[in-house]
Design an enzyme around this catalytic site. Sequence first.
Site, PDB file in Angstrom:
ATOM      1  N   HIS A 129      -4.755 -72.239   7.157  1.00 29.30           N
ATOM      2  CA  HIS A 129      -5.066 -71.811   6.103  1.00 29.30           C
ATOM      3  C   HIS A 129      -6.960 -72.218   6.258  1.00 29.30           C
ATOM      4  O   HIS A 129      -7.027 -73.184   6.541  1.00 29.30           O
ATOM      5  CB  HIS A 129      -4.526 -73.220   5.181  1.00 29.30           C
ATOM      6  CG  HIS A 129      -2.848 -72.268   4.762  1.00 29.30           C
ATOM      7  ND1 HIS A 129      -1.948 -73.214   4.658  1.00 29.30           N
ATOM      8  CD2 HIS A 129      -2.589 -71.644   4.293  1.00 29.30           C
ATOM      9  CE1 HIS A 129      -0.769 -72.800   4.686  1.00 29.30           C
ATOM     10  NE2 HIS A 129      -0.998 -71.495   4.330  1.00 29.30           N
ATOM     11  N   ARG A 178      -9.229 -73.345   4.092  1.00 31.27           N
ATOM     12  CA  ARG A 178     -10.063 -74.128   3.638  1.00 31.27           C
ATOM     13  C   ARG A 178      -9.536 -75.978   4.401  1.00 31.27           C
ATOM     14  O   ARG A 178      -9.860 -77.128   4.534  1.00 31.27           O
ATOM     15  CB  ARG A 178      -9.708 -74.976   2.250  1.00 31.27           C
ATOM     16  CG  ARG A 178      -8.286 -74.676   1.613  1.00 31.27           C
ATOM     17  CD  ARG A 178      -7.946 -75.136   0.706  1.00 31.27           C
ATOM     18  NE  ARG A 178      -6.767 -74.875  -0.168  1.00 31.27           N
ATOM     19  CZ  ARG A 178      -6.499 -74.463  -1.118  1.00 31.27           C
ATOM     20  NH1 ARG A 178      -6.839 -74.716  -2.033  1.00 31.27           N
ATOM     21  NH2 ARG A 178      -4.723 -74.752  -1.077  1.00 31.27           N
ATOM     22  N   GLU A 179      -8.463 -76.081   5.541  1.00 34.08           N
ATOM     23  CA  GLU A 179      -8.242 -77.309   5.740  1.00 34.08           C
ATOM     24  C   GLU A 179      -8.648 -77.329   7.086  1.00 34.08           C
ATOM     25  O   GLU A 179      -8.020 -77.161   8.148  1.00 34.08           O
ATOM     26  CB  GLU A 179      -6.728 -76.736   5.924  1.00 34.08           C
ATOM     27  CG  GLU A 179      -5.963 -77.018   4.967  1.00 34.08           C
ATOM     28  CD  GLU A 179      -4.149 -76.772   5.273  1.00 34.08           C
ATOM     29  OE1 GLU A 179      -3.443 -76.496   6.644  1.00 34.08           O
ATOM     30  OE2 GLU A 179      -3.713 -75.381   4.039  1.00 34.08           O
ATOM     31  N   GLU A 236       1.102 -82.202   8.207  1.00 34.26           N
ATOM     32  CA  GLU A 236       0.026 -82.330   7.357  1.00 34.26           C
ATOM     33  C   GLU A 236      -0.522 -83.420   7.521  1.00 34.26           C
ATOM     34  O   GLU A 236      -0.578 -84.440   7.523  1.00 34.26           O
ATOM     35  CB  GLU A 236       0.671 -82.490   5.868  1.00 34.26           C
ATOM     36  CG  GLU A 236       1.425 -81.105   5.504  1.00 34.26           C
ATOM     37  CD  GLU A 236       0.479 -79.500   4.709  1.00 34.26           C
ATOM     38  OE1 GLU A 236      -0.975 -79.964   4.840  1.00 34.26           O
ATOM     39  OE2 GLU A 236       1.125 -78.342   4.487  1.00 34.26           O
TER      40      GLU A 236
HETATM   41 ZN    ZN Z   1      -2.025 -75.583   4.902  1.00 33.45          ZN
END
Ligand code: ZN
Length: 535
Positions: free
Chosen positions: A207, A209-210, A423
């Site tokens: 992803h 933006r992570e 996360e």
């Molecule tokens: Zn992600």
Amino acid sequence: MGRLVWLIFAIFLAFSQKCQGKIEENDVNEGPFKVYRIVPTTGWQLEEMIRIFENADSEEADFWHPPSVVNQTVDVMVSPKNTRFFEKFLQNGSFPFEIAIKDLKKKLIEKEGDEKLSRFSRSGFSRSRRIFVEKIMRDGPGSGLVMGEYYGYATIVDWMKRIADRMPRLASILEIGRSAEGRGIFGIKLGHDDGRKPIVVIDAGIHAREWASIHTAMYFINLMANGHDSDPWIRSYFDNIVLYILPVLNPDGYEFTRNDRTNPRSRMWRKSRSQQRCAWDGQSTKCCHGVDLNRNFDFRFGEVGASRYPCSEIYHGESAHSEPETRAFANFLMNLGDRLKGYITLHAYSQLWIYSYSHRKFTYPANIEEIRNVAARAVAALGREFGTRYQYGTGPEIIYAFSGGSTDWATEKLRVKYSYTLELRPTYEEWNGFVLDKRQLIPTAKETWAGVKVVIDQIILEYRTKIARVFRQRVNAEALEKAEQRRISLKGKCSDESQSCLHWRSQNPDICRTSQSAMLRECPNMCDLCHLVLP
Ligand SMILES: [Zn+2]
């Protein structure tokens, strides 16, 4: 009443102008991007949020923290054109909400420095910084980049190549394929590979933006490269496993987010940058770039927590593995075969340690007890570093249900035992999940490594046990083989003590087996036991 409001909101959206996939040049006066924090307090409110999450264009409503359960906060970034209507929708539906960020662009400028600076750093380093970096490069194989900073994709790849060059027997660079825009997807392989050791794969940046996830993967590479000579624990990893780290699985998306760091439209981009696809959404045809690559894997494709609309931020793509990035990564993992024992994918944010399966509640793989136990120990080890608290569980248990993710695919299709989605910091209560303060980057990476180590150690432990067993079997087999050869070579080379051997056997045909110790003494030749009595 609420449904009517939603309808009005939907009609508004249908007529609003779209500019997905292209950054508006004249957005200076369009008003601020806002981030809303909403708490759905009823089942209906939650359903409405989920419906918007799965159907809205990311231009209209970009979910930073998606809806999960009643009374759990939902964070949504809304573009300037849509804020007024969105607020009205929330008010009319009696959603409890607050505006968490009144002007996101302003916040980003505060975080990232002024735009002039960000444009400057995009093209590389300043001269003095370059000299500083070059000086550090000379100090060790993993040096060359100062940790605690964000870097462009080309810089990250060059850095990995330099590490591989400096550690030719211990590290090598690999390119698993090319992205939609033609960038090579690179990773680094660390460890002595004898063709049998268990393999652990870590990726990040699927992803765009992570960014903190990318930095964390880089930190791991740095730690491994610099630790080989000084840290016995790290050296044992080089000896006992093969570790692949791919820090940027979605390089097109990552570079897109770096293009204009203070513009929410680019900095908050999540998907890949594949060519535009169009779809009829019931009111009009809309075309958008990009696929959510972590919804594109061949596990329960398109079932839940994913969208079939190309303009959604969770668009799953045309079919499973339709995207070059997903295909390249899936093929790479498949080619590792059953040596692949651990797979960890790094994301941001919410502080969660997620295991399979995430498409439906109470659905688990066969070894769930061990998988859960390792997750619990990993989270505990992580927390011991700086007191950061993680939750662990399946997607629907701790965040929300989704399908088409890489770890579920690896668990089910490749039978990878320890397959986790992480996360990272911060918790979902903080507003700045995707623009983590740089001071938090190293602590984030450090504590995550403490958790990852638990997984690697567990794999080594299991693998070593297996090595020991195989080794014992091999030793036993060799001993048996030698004994057999000796038996054959000494057959008939000794004589019997007793005259009655043949008589005894005529009375009891099984006597060599049933009275072995007596026969060893009296009738070794008849009973084919010469190899046991001769020196
Ligand atoms: Zn992600």
